[in-house]
Design a protein around this motif. Sequence first.
Motif, PDB file in Angstrom:
ATOM      1  N   GLN A  46      34.320 -21.160 -12.032  1.00  0.00           N
ATOM      2  CA  GLN A  46      33.451 -21.197 -10.850  1.00  0.00           C
ATOM      3  C   GLN A  46      33.396 -19.827 -10.201  1.00  0.00           C
ATOM      4  O   GLN A  46      34.438 -19.191  -9.991  1.00  0.00           O
ATOM      5  N   ASP A  47      32.201 -19.365  -9.881  1.00  0.00           N
ATOM      6  CA  ASP A  47      32.072 -18.081  -9.194  1.00  0.00           C
ATOM      7  C   ASP A  47      32.686 -18.183  -7.809  1.00  0.00           C
ATOM      8  O   ASP A  47      32.362 -19.092  -7.031  1.00  0.00           O
ATOM      9  N   ALA A  48      33.571 -17.258  -7.492  1.00  0.00           N
ATOM     10  CA  ALA A  48      34.269 -17.272  -6.206  1.00  0.00           C
ATOM     11  C   ALA A  48      33.694 -16.229  -5.272  1.00  0.00           C
ATOM     12  O   ALA A  48      33.252 -15.165  -5.707  1.00  0.00           O
ATOM     13  N   GLU A  49      33.707 -16.541  -3.986  1.00  0.00           N
ATOM     14  CA  GLU A  49      33.383 -15.551  -2.972  1.00  0.00           C
ATOM     15  C   GLU A  49      34.609 -14.687  -2.679  1.00  0.00           C
ATOM     16  O   GLU A  49      34.537 -13.475  -2.661  1.00  0.00           O
ATOM     17  N   LYS A  50      35.728 -15.313  -2.423  1.00  0.00           N
ATOM     18  CA  LYS A  50      36.972 -14.585  -2.187  1.00  0.00           C
ATOM     19  C   LYS A  50      37.923 -14.754  -3.370  1.00  0.00           C
ATOM     20  O   LYS A  50      38.524 -13.802  -3.821  1.00  0.00           O
ATOM     21  N   GLY A  51      38.128 -15.987  -3.838  1.00  0.00           N
ATOM     22  CA  GLY A  51      38.950 -16.211  -5.022  1.00  0.00           C
ATOM     23  C   GLY A  51      40.423 -15.950  -4.798  1.00  0.00           C
ATOM     24  O   GLY A  51      41.121 -15.467  -5.702  1.00  0.00           O
ATOM     25  N   PHE A  52      40.916 -16.293  -3.613  1.00  0.00           N
ATOM     26  CA  PHE A  52      42.325 -16.060  -3.279  1.00  0.00           C
ATOM     27  C   PHE A  52      43.179 -17.265  -3.720  1.00  0.00           C
ATOM     28  O   PHE A  52      42.802 -18.024  -4.598  1.00  0.00           O
ATOM     29  N   MET A  53      44.316 -17.458  -3.066  1.00  0.00           N
ATOM     30  CA  MET A  53      45.268 -18.497  -3.452  1.00  0.00           C
ATOM     31  C   MET A  53      44.791 -19.888  -3.039  1.00  0.00           C
ATOM     32  O   MET A  53      44.002 -20.045  -2.111  1.00  0.00           O
ATOM     33  N   ARG A  54      45.322 -20.889  -3.725  1.00  0.00           N
ATOM     34  CA  ARG A  54      45.077 -22.280  -3.336  1.00  0.00           C
ATOM     35  C   ARG A  54      45.751 -22.563  -1.996  1.00  0.00           C
ATOM     36  O   ARG A  54      46.799 -21.995  -1.671  1.00  0.00           O
ATOM     37  N   LEU A  55      45.161 -23.458  -1.231  1.00  0.00           N
ATOM     38  CA  LEU A  55      45.743 -23.829   0.056  1.00  0.00           C
ATOM     39  C   LEU A  55      47.146 -24.395  -0.123  1.00  0.00           C
ATOM     40  O   LEU A  55      48.048 -24.118   0.679  1.00  0.00           O
ATOM     41  N   GLU A  56      47.351 -25.174  -1.176  1.00  0.00           N
ATOM     42  CA  GLU A  56      48.680 -25.754  -1.408  1.00  0.00           C
ATOM     43  C   GLU A  56      49.738 -24.667  -1.563  1.00  0.00           C
ATOM     44  O   GLU A  56      50.875 -24.821  -1.071  1.00  0.00           O
ATOM     45  N   ASP A  57      49.388 -23.580  -2.228  1.00  0.00           N
ATOM     46  CA  ASP A  57      50.350 -22.487  -2.429  1.00  0.00           C
ATOM     47  C   ASP A  57      50.581 -21.712  -1.133  1.00  0.00           C
ATOM     48  O   ASP A  57      51.706 -21.269  -0.851  1.00  0.00           O
ATOM     49  N   GLU A  58      49.529 -21.534  -0.356  1.00  0.00           N
ATOM     50  CA  GLU A  58      49.691 -20.871   0.945  1.00  0.00           C
ATOM     51  C   GLU A  58      50.607 -21.686   1.852  1.00  0.00           C
ATOM     52  O   GLU A  58      51.481 -21.127   2.535  1.00  0.00           O
ATOM     53  N   ILE A  59      50.409 -22.986   1.854  1.00  0.00           N
ATOM     54  CA  ILE A  59      51.264 -23.868   2.661  1.00  0.00           C
ATOM     55  C   ILE A  59      52.706 -23.799   2.179  1.00  0.00           C
ATOM     56  O   ILE A  59      53.646 -23.700   2.979  1.00  0.00           O
ATOM     57  N   SER A  60      52.897 -23.832   0.867  1.00  0.00           N
ATOM     58  CA  SER A  60      54.246 -23.777   0.297  1.00  0.00           C
ATOM     59  C   SER A  60      54.976 -22.507   0.722  1.00  0.00           C
ATOM     60  O   SER A  60      56.145 -22.551   1.132  1.00  0.00           O
ATOM     61  N   ALA A 105      34.105 -25.511   2.255  1.00  0.00           N
ATOM     62  CA  ALA A 105      32.960 -26.140   1.592  1.00  0.00           C
ATOM     63  C   ALA A 105      32.573 -25.355   0.345  1.00  0.00           C
ATOM     64  O   ALA A 105      32.255 -25.944  -0.704  1.00  0.00           O
ATOM     65  N   ILE A 106      32.600 -24.033   0.431  1.00  0.00           N
ATOM     66  CA  ILE A 106      32.246 -23.179  -0.707  1.00  0.00           C
ATOM     67  C   ILE A 106      33.226 -23.391  -1.857  1.00  0.00           C
ATOM     68  O   ILE A 106      32.821 -23.502  -3.025  1.00  0.00           O
ATOM     69  N   GLU A 107      34.499 -23.456  -1.547  1.00  0.00           N
ATOM     70  CA  GLU A 107      35.501 -23.648  -2.601  1.00  0.00           C
ATOM     71  C   GLU A 107      35.300 -24.970  -3.334  1.00  0.00           C
ATOM     72  O   GLU A 107      35.335 -25.025  -4.564  1.00  0.00           O
ATOM     73  N   THR A 108      35.088 -26.038  -2.585  1.00  0.00           N
ATOM     74  CA  THR A 108      35.035 -27.382  -3.163  1.00  0.00           C
ATOM     75  C   THR A 108      33.627 -27.811  -3.554  1.00  0.00           C
ATOM     76  O   THR A 108      33.454 -28.880  -4.147  1.00  0.00           O
ATOM     77  N   ARG A 109      32.630 -26.975  -3.196  1.00  0.00           N
ATOM     78  CA  ARG A 109      31.223 -27.323  -3.431  1.00  0.00           C
ATOM     79  C   ARG A 109      30.897 -28.690  -2.824  1.00  0.00           C
ATOM     80  O   ARG A 109      30.168 -29.493  -3.403  1.00  0.00           O
ATOM     81  N   SER A 110      31.441 -28.918  -1.624  1.00  0.00           N
ATOM     82  CA  SER A 110      31.300 -30.234  -1.013  1.00  0.00           C
ATOM     83  C   SER A 110      31.602 -30.175   0.474  1.00  0.00           C
ATOM     84  O   SER A 110      32.460 -29.400   0.910  1.00  0.00           O
ATOM     85  N   THR A 111      30.931 -31.008   1.252  1.00  0.00           N
ATOM     86  CA  THR A 111      31.265 -31.118   2.674  1.00  0.00           C
ATOM     87  C   THR A 111      32.544 -31.917   2.882  1.00  0.00           C
ATOM     88  O   THR A 111      33.073 -31.947   4.000  1.00  0.00           O
ATOM     89  N   ASN A 112      33.052 -32.548   1.830  1.00  0.00           N
ATOM     90  CA  ASN A 112      34.345 -33.226   1.938  1.00  0.00           C
ATOM     91  C   ASN A 112      35.500 -32.228   1.864  1.00  0.00           C
ATOM     92  O   ASN A 112      36.612 -32.533   2.311  1.00  0.00           O
ATOM     93  N   GLY A 113      35.241 -31.051   1.300  1.00  0.00           N
ATOM     94  CA  GLY A 113      36.289 -30.052   1.145  1.00  0.00           C
ATOM     95  C   GLY A 113      36.941 -29.643   2.454  1.00  0.00           C
ATOM     96  O   GLY A 113      38.177 -29.616   2.551  1.00  0.00           O
TER      97      GLY A 113
END
Length: 327
Positions: A169-183, A206-214
Amino acid sequence: MEYIVGAYATAPSAEGWDPEPESLYYQHLKSEDNIIGIEHPFVGKLHPYDDEWFLSNVSKDWQFVFTSIPGVMGQLANNPHFGIASTNEAGRQAALVFYLQAQQAIMTLNNHLGREAVSFLKIHTAPKISKNSTSSVTALQSSLETMLSWDWHGAKLVIEHCDAYIEGQDAEKGFMRLEDEISAAQYVNNKLNSDIGISINWGRSAIETRSTNGPLQHIELAKQSGLLKGIIFSGASDIEGPYGKWKDTHMPPAKALYIPSYAEGSLLTFKEIENSIQVCQPQSLSFIGGKISLQPNRSDVQQRVSYIKSLLTLLDHALEPCEISIS
């Protein structure tokens, strides 16, 4: 309600520096009682163009949330290994030097205002992950521990989640997953008895998940971790247009209620704002606000302020039962 506004994204200076309209823009912002402060871009120095101008034009009563993302993206343009989560040690150390400069800028602003005016510094888990640049939780933990050894002059560190790297998936920022940041934040907080938090930007989730549920998923995850400190509402779109498809262009909200300024095709509807507010338990947040840009970016000052006021109107309606004040 009281809000933090990412004023720089809507400012005339987004098109180039001219102090006259910028001063008028800041005068308008200072006259809005529900704007209690601004999210301010850190690019390596206090102000991108003129430190003295900035000190002369900010409200003496504002609170400030510094965001490092403009400076981080500028650094990444020259050094793809730059970032506090980088497995490249030279890139990680370069990021620490950058954040030391942010510490100095915070001290300069505090000294000018005679108080601890910066409540939070938003930090970001660069680098952009690719086959040539990688990050790790261990590297991020090490950087956070170093940063917590510095005097932040009253500012707290908060990791602002940006769209994470997803293979294919094309990323805008492409940084770490939220789970890893939280960890990483939880590990360091437990080790040092510190209070590193997490901030969610609606559009980037929303951009990361391609969804308003993100955004709802990310808000819930950060809330359940006990780290959620703030939420900033920025829009995004799933169709091609002036703001791009799944681009981090801080799109204004969609048309709703009676607001005069909005963007066609925005996924940031009033219902999505309401849904996010319900999930995040806003009474527990330290800040809430919005950040939008204009495309094409040729509006006069009054129109720019109208877009900000329109977004805040929607937040007011979504937050009517609540009271939020920055801490």
